[in-house]
Design an enzyme around this catalytic site. Structure first.
Site, PDB file in Angstrom:
ATOM      1  N   TYR A 138      35.102  49.998  58.055  1.00 44.87           N
ATOM      2  CA  TYR A 138      33.776  50.550  58.422  1.00 44.87           C
ATOM      3  C   TYR A 138      33.913  51.358  59.716  1.00 44.87           C
ATOM      4  CZ  TYR A 138      28.721  50.617  59.431  1.00 44.87           C
ATOM      5  OH  TYR A 138      27.429  51.003  59.698  1.00 44.87           O
ATOM      6  N   SER A 180      27.282  54.992  64.065  1.00 44.96           N
ATOM      7  CA  SER A 180      27.003  53.603  64.443  1.00 44.96           C
ATOM      8  C   SER A 180      27.642  53.322  65.789  1.00 44.96           C
ATOM      9  CB  SER A 180      27.628  52.680  63.385  1.00 44.96           C
ATOM     10  OG  SER A 180      27.553  51.340  63.784  1.00 44.96           O
TER      11      SER A 180
HETATM   12  P1  NDP Z   1      20.152  49.942  54.078  1.00 49.38           P
HETATM   13  O1  NDP Z   1      21.114  49.169  53.231  1.00 49.38           O
HETATM   14  O2  NDP Z   1      18.761  49.429  54.223  1.00 49.38           O
HETATM   15  O3  NDP Z   1      20.083  51.454  53.599  1.00 49.38           O
HETATM   16  C1  NDP Z   1      21.204  52.120  53.075  1.00 49.38           C
HETATM   17  C2  NDP Z   1      20.699  53.309  52.281  1.00 49.38           C
HETATM   18  O4  NDP Z   1      21.841  54.037  51.792  1.00 49.38           O
HETATM   19  C3  NDP Z   1      19.875  52.896  51.078  1.00 49.38           C
HETATM   20  O5  NDP Z   1      18.748  53.730  50.984  1.00 49.38           O
HETATM   21  C4  NDP Z   1      20.806  53.143  49.903  1.00 49.38           C
HETATM   22  O6  NDP Z   1      20.059  53.540  48.750  1.00 49.38           O
HETATM   23  C5  NDP Z   1      21.597  54.330  50.431  1.00 49.38           C
HETATM   24  N1  NDP Z   1      22.848  54.516  49.688  1.00 49.38           N
HETATM   25  C6  NDP Z   1      23.892  53.672  49.565  1.00 49.38           C
HETATM   26  N2  NDP Z   1      24.805  54.205  48.737  1.00 49.38           N
HETATM   27  C7  NDP Z   1      24.314  55.406  48.316  1.00 49.38           C
HETATM   28  C8  NDP Z   1      24.788  56.404  47.434  1.00 49.38           C
HETATM   29  N3  NDP Z   1      25.981  56.281  46.804  1.00 49.38           N
HETATM   30  N4  NDP Z   1      24.021  57.499  47.228  1.00 49.38           N
HETATM   31  C9  NDP Z   1      22.813  57.613  47.840  1.00 49.38           C
HETATM   32  N5  NDP Z   1      22.319  56.698  48.695  1.00 49.38           N
HETATM   33  C10 NDP Z   1      23.065  55.600  48.915  1.00 49.38           C
HETATM   34  O7  NDP Z   1      20.855  50.032  55.516  1.00 49.38           O
HETATM   35  P2  NDP Z   1      20.482  50.822  56.870  1.00 49.38           P
HETATM   36  O8  NDP Z   1      19.161  51.433  56.804  1.00 49.38           O
HETATM   37  O9  NDP Z   1      20.798  49.895  57.966  1.00 49.38           O
HETATM   38  O10 NDP Z   1      21.620  51.947  56.852  1.00 49.38           O
HETATM   39  C11 NDP Z   1      21.371  53.306  57.056  1.00 49.38           C
HETATM   40  C12 NDP Z   1      22.541  53.897  57.856  1.00 49.38           C
HETATM   41  O11 NDP Z   1      22.533  53.335  59.169  1.00 49.38           O
HETATM   42  C13 NDP Z   1      23.918  53.627  57.276  1.00 49.38           C
HETATM   43  O12 NDP Z   1      24.709  54.796  57.368  1.00 49.38           O
HETATM   44  C14 NDP Z   1      24.468  52.542  58.193  1.00 49.38           C
HETATM   45  O13 NDP Z   1      25.877  52.555  58.220  1.00 49.38           O
HETATM   46  C15 NDP Z   1      23.846  52.951  59.508  1.00 49.38           C
HETATM   47  N6  NDP Z   1      23.797  51.903  60.518  1.00 49.38           N
HETATM   48  C16 NDP Z   1      23.063  50.763  60.334  1.00 49.38           C
HETATM   49  C17 NDP Z   1      23.060  49.768  61.286  1.00 49.38           C
HETATM   50  C18 NDP Z   1      22.331  48.484  61.104  1.00 49.38           C
HETATM   51  O14 NDP Z   1      22.515  47.566  61.939  1.00 49.38           O
HETATM   52  N7  NDP Z   1      21.501  48.322  60.095  1.00 49.38           N
HETATM   53  C19 NDP Z   1      23.799  49.928  62.547  1.00 49.38           C
HETATM   54  C20 NDP Z   1      24.503  51.166  62.668  1.00 49.38           C
HETATM   55  C21 NDP Z   1      24.489  52.110  61.693  1.00 49.38           C
HETATM   56  P3  NDP Z   1      20.391  53.129  47.226  1.00 49.38           P
HETATM   57  O15 NDP Z   1      21.067  51.790  47.253  1.00 49.38           O
HETATM   58  O16 NDP Z   1      19.042  53.125  46.592  1.00 49.38           O
HETATM   59  O17 NDP Z   1      21.267  54.242  46.718  1.00 49.38           O
END
Ligand code: NDP
Length: 253
Positions: free
Chosen positions: A159, A146
């Site tokens: 974070y 990030s």
């Molecule tokens: P979302 O919340 O839309 O997606 C997060 C994903 O992570 C979901 O598919 C969720 O699936 C999965 N997840 C969470 N916990 C688990 C677990 N224990 N096992 C398996 N899967 C898991 O957020 P984003 O798409 O934004 O996030 C994706 C990545 O991008 C993250 O690493 C985030 O830190 C990073 N990011 C996002 C930014 C933003 O502004 N959105 C900025 C910078 C980085 P489920 O709950 O079904 O398990």
């Protein structure tokens, strides 16, 4: 053809929403077969069905990446179902914000378990599996960090800690695996419209994010990051895109 992933088999964590879902679709549309991990089985099963309806190849493998055994099984099953493993996109993540003082330390554990340990478990399992690849040999590990892995901010310290960890780990790993033809890419998104903020219970966090979004103007869409990931994956074997920082144009830090 630019950004062609034909023949690649790619495993994606956090594929049930946001960046992971968009990346799975983009990889499949670029010709890759994909293995999808997340805890919400219904979401990844629907996504796999959508990809197959479009003529692609996808398998849904419900997984909690914070559980080392499940992470390992995900990688092994991805390899068995797809026949090889060219790419691993460590995207699963949670962002639970708030000041350190008075924080619910269970939220810290969730972030460390998913953002750090989940990524480590999947990577640890994937390296020997990628080394089985022949013709072409090699592999590619894409770690989603990030902007918060470069710039710390008030209320995001833990974070920040997890995403800083992803960056440090990725560079050390890159130096270890380069002789096996395995590339490592760090993706550093800025503000992307996804479900990431929705898991925060502190109303101050939601209010702060709303204000930040207004300051930025047009924020990124998940597809914008998916495009950057596909670009990195599609480079020829001698080209390693080590780090990609993508901010919305209006985002200052
Ligand atoms: P979302 O919340 O839309 O997606 C997060 C994903 O992570 C979901 O598919 C969720 O699936 C999965 N997840 C969470 N916990 C688990 C677990 N224990 N096992 C398996 N899967 C898991 O957020 P984003 O798409 O934004 O996030 C994706 C990545 O991008 C993250 O690493 C985030 O830190 C990073 N990011 C996002 C930014 C933003 O502004 N959105 C900025 C910078 C980085 P489920 O709950 O079904 O398990």
């Amino acid at each position: 053809m630019p950004n062609d992933l034909t023949g690649q088999a790619i495993a994606i964590t956090g594929a049930s929403s946001g960046i992971g879902e968009a990346t799975a679709l983009a990889c499949a549309r670029a010709g890759a077969s994909v293995a999808l991990a997340a805890r919400r089985a219904d979401r990844i099963e629907a996504l796999a069905a959508r990809i197959e309806d479009e003529g692609g190849r996808a398998v849904a493998l419900p997984t909690d990446v914070a559980d080392e055994r499940q992470a390992r099984v995900f990688i092994e099953h991805a390899y068995e179902k797809l026949g090889r493993l060219d790419g691993l996109i460590n995207n699963a993540g949670v962002m639970l914000l708030g000041p350190v003082e008075g924080a619910d330390t269970d939220e810290w554990r969730r972030m460390v378990d998913v953002n750090v340990l989940g990524l480590l478990y999947c990577t640890h399992a994937a390296i020997p599996v990628m080394k089985r690849n022949e013709d072409p040999a090699g592999g590619h590990i894409v770690n989603v960090s990030s902007v918060a892995g470069r710039h710390a901010s008030f209320g995001a310290a833990v974070y920040n800690f997890t995403k800083w960890g992803v960056c440090g780990f990725s560079e050390g790993l890159r130096q270890e695996v380069l002789h096996s033809g395995i590339r490592v890419t760090i993706i550093e998104p800025g503000f992307v419209e996804t479900e990431l903020l929705d898991h925060n219970t502190n109303p101050m966090v939601q209010a702060g994010a709303k204000h930040r979004k207004e300051e930025i103007g047009k924020v990124l869409e998940a597809d914008d990051i998916a495009n950057a990931i596909v670009y990195a994956l599609a480079q020829p074997p001698h080209v390693s895109i080590n780090e990609v920082l993508v901010r919305p144009t209006g985002q200052r830090t």
